[in-house]
Scaffold this motif. Structure first.
Motif, PDB file in Angstrom:
ATOM      1  N   SER A   1      41.075  41.579  41.223  1.00  0.00           N
ATOM      2  CA  SER A   1      41.087  42.013  39.825  1.00  0.00           C
ATOM      3  C   SER A   1      40.809  40.858  38.871  1.00  0.00           C
ATOM      4  CB  SER A   1      42.421  42.671  39.482  1.00  0.00           C
ATOM      5  OG  SER A   1      43.469  41.717  39.444  1.00  0.00           O
TER       6      SER A   1
ATOM      7  N   VAL B   1      32.952  47.030  44.158  1.00  0.00           N
ATOM      8  CA  VAL B   1      33.795  48.143  43.691  1.00  0.00           C
ATOM      9  C   VAL B   1      34.888  48.431  44.711  1.00  0.00           C
ATOM     10  CG1 VAL B   1      33.825  50.596  43.134  1.00  0.00           C
ATOM     11  CG2 VAL B   1      31.982  49.150  42.265  1.00  0.00           C
TER      12      VAL B   1
ATOM     13  N   THR C   1      35.780  42.813  36.973  1.00  0.00           N
ATOM     14  CA  THR C   1      34.722  42.991  35.990  1.00  0.00           C
ATOM     15  C   THR C   1      33.374  42.731  36.626  1.00  0.00           C
ATOM     16  OG1 THR C   1      36.206  42.170  34.255  1.00  0.00           O
ATOM     17  CG2 THR C   1      33.856  42.283  33.722  1.00  0.00           C
TER      18      THR C   1
ATOM     19  N   ALA D   1      30.866  53.333  41.737  1.00  0.00           N
ATOM     20  CA  ALA D   1      32.218  53.592  41.241  1.00  0.00           C
ATOM     21  C   ALA D   1      32.601  55.052  41.444  1.00  0.00           C
ATOM     22  CB  ALA D   1      32.315  53.199  39.774  1.00  0.00           C
TER      23      ALA D   1
ATOM     24  N   GLN E   1      35.051  51.595  36.777  1.00  0.00           N
ATOM     25  CA  GLN E   1      34.764  50.160  36.864  1.00  0.00           C
ATOM     26  C   GLN E   1      34.561  49.558  35.483  1.00  0.00           C
ATOM     27  OE1 GLN E   1      34.513  47.955  39.658  1.00  0.00           O
ATOM     28  NE2 GLN E   1      34.554  46.556  37.914  1.00  0.00           N
ATOM     29  N   SER E   2      35.289  48.468  35.208  1.00  0.00           N
ATOM     30  CA  SER E   2      35.116  47.735  33.954  1.00  0.00           C
ATOM     31  C   SER E   2      33.843  46.901  34.013  1.00  0.00           C
ATOM     32  CB  SER E   2      36.323  46.825  33.722  1.00  0.00           C
ATOM     33  OG  SER E   2      36.107  45.988  32.601  1.00  0.00           O
TER      34      SER E   2
ATOM     35  N   LEU F   1      32.314  54.393  34.501  1.00  0.00           N
ATOM     36  CA  LEU F   1      32.223  53.047  33.947  1.00  0.00           C
ATOM     37  C   LEU F   1      33.012  52.954  32.653  1.00  0.00           C
ATOM     38  CD1 LEU F   1      28.404  52.246  34.402  1.00  0.00           C
ATOM     39  CD2 LEU F   1      30.288  51.738  35.978  1.00  0.00           C
TER      40      LEU F   1
END
Length: 454
Positions: A117, A135, A141, A157, A164-165, A211
């Motif tokens: 993370s 992912v 990120t 994702a 997903q950021s 996203l």
């Protein structure tokens, strides 16, 4: 002409670099002859405490600068500068997140036990498999670089049932005062989106439920000494940030890295405290001018963390005096490595300095060029410096400030094996990356039989 061709400039060398009673160089209490006898040369030497100290100082500086404006700063270590599992552990111990830019770098960071993370994933051509792996691993990120990648990442994702950021990499148009190959925010180059195209990318990201658009990213280049370029880039990014936040939350602004270090006495980079305050203050000023809240910030130093911590050791093989066209002379000092362990002088015209490491000398300084053993006239390690004029075969020569982009860019050109990397700390040395051998090179060649004949 230096006053003392044996002196170690503290702006360039690790803080632990000193000379013992016999005049030999020691790093973190480990002598260079001991290192040579144990590991051979060429040899990358990395001072662990120096890396950790720079990491702590940078994290603290940006954290304090951001806190002064009521926001947070996350500092990523730019792994491309020098990546190994040991270095990942050092920098994460000191509070850094980690930035990777290929699937291979991602695997090194994960193998080191980095928190997924707290990883950022860059790259202008991430494959479907690389995005899927990122992912699945829980990378915090992903910095998207094209419309194609947005669709690939959204699909990955969705397959994994996560949101997903992402950040959008934007080219601010600021041309950093650095080598053309190191300037990465001008418009006509492979990275990111032009400013005018970023709103479309943002809309596409926001249209995909898998996203989450977290902010913008920009990296203006590398080996930058001052604040001005970062401040101008920040002004342009904040303007885009203000427009994009009208359609949704945009909590983060990542201004990249590229903070320079001193390679020679002529270099005068700004200290990290001044840089951090100047850059963060510039963002605060731009946000205030537009009447918007200041976002959290992120930065990605690499060279500034490991560059000064590294020293490369070589053994001198031959020396010869060359008569120049103007009648002057230059002493060529040939060492047992070269552009295979440090291609930066050939790639960028990078300048380094050198010192005799195995002894001190009171001989008059001589103008020297330290060169490698490769079959290239551009195989230059140190283009121009002064060493004691009695430098001779068998001497050890040390080149400082080689912690960044030397190991990372190394090759086995001319079938010269890549050197090992040794970490030093508290009078002890240990290998953190094994060197290659001729046997390693031959083992990859399928034309070599068990009898040794092609």
């Amino acid at each position: 002409m230096p006053d003392d061709a044996n002196a170690l400039d503290p702006r360039i060398w690790p803080a632990s670099a000193t000379r013992d009673a016999q005049g030999a160089l020691t790093i973190a209490g480990v002598g260079v002859r001991e290192l040579q006898e144990t590991y051979g040369t060429p040899l990358y030497v990395l001072d662990e405490d120096e890396v950790r100290a720079h990491a702590r100082r940078i994290v603290a500086a940006f954290g304090a600068a951001a806190a002064a404006h009521g926001v947070r700063a996350r500092v990523y270590y730019a792994g491309k500068a020098f990546l190994s599992t040991a270095v990942v552990r050092w920098v994460t111990d000191e509070g850094m997140a980690v930035d990777v830019c290929t699937g291979g770098e991602l695997e090194v960071a994960l193998a080191a036990g980095a928190d997924p993370s707290r990883l950022g994933f860059h790259g202008n051509n991430k494959s479907v498999d690389e995005l899927d792996r990122a992912v699945a691993a829980g990378v915090g990120t992903v910095i998207v670089d094209s419309l194609v990648e947005i669709e690939r990442l959204a699909d990955a994702a969705a397959r994994h049932g996560v949101v997903q950021s992402v950040l959008i990499r934007v080219n601010s148009g600021v041309h950093a005062e650095t080598h053309d190959f190191l300037a990465t925010a001008h418009e006509d180059q492979k990275f990111g989106f032009a400013m005018v195209d970023a709103p479309d990318a943002a809309a596409r990201i926001r249209a995909r439920s898998s996203l989450r658009l977290s902010g913008l990213h920009c990296h203006i280049g590398s080996q930058i000494f001052g604040v001005a370029g970062f401040a101008e880039s920040a002004a342009r990014l904040v303007d885009l940030h203000a427009r994009l936040r009208e359609d949704g939350d945009l909590p983060l602004l990542n201004l990249g890295g590229g903070f320079g270090i001193a390679y020679t006495a002529a270099d005068d980079p700004a200290d990290i405290a001044s840089l951090s305050t100047g850059i963060v203050d510039a963002v605060a000023t731009e946000c205030a001018a537009r009447g918007i809240p200041m976002p959290d910030l992120a930065f990605e130093p690499g060279r500034a963390v490991v560059g000064q911590a590294g020293v490369t050791l070589y053994e001198v093989g031959t020396t010869k005096s060359v008569t120049l066209a103007d009648g002057g002379h230059r002493l060529y000092v040939s060492v047992d490595g070269g552009m295979s362990d440090n291609p930066r002088p050939a790639l960028y015209g990078a300048q380094y300095t050198a010192r005799i490491a195995s002894r001190v000398s009171d001989a008059d300084p001589a103008l020297v060029r330290v060169v490698g053993k490769h079959c290239e006239s551009g195989d230059i390690v140190v283009d121009s410096d002064h060493l004691p004029g009695d430098v001779a075969p068998g001497d050890l020569v040390a080149v400082p400030a080689t912690g960044a982009y030397c190991f990372s860019l190394a090759s086995s050109y001319n079938a010269v094996p890549r050197p090992p990397v040794v970490a030093v700390r508290g009078g002890r040395a240990r290998v953190i990356v094994r060197g290659e051998t001729i046997a390693d090179l031959l083992n990859r060649d399928v034309g070599v039989t068990s009898e040794g004949n092609a």
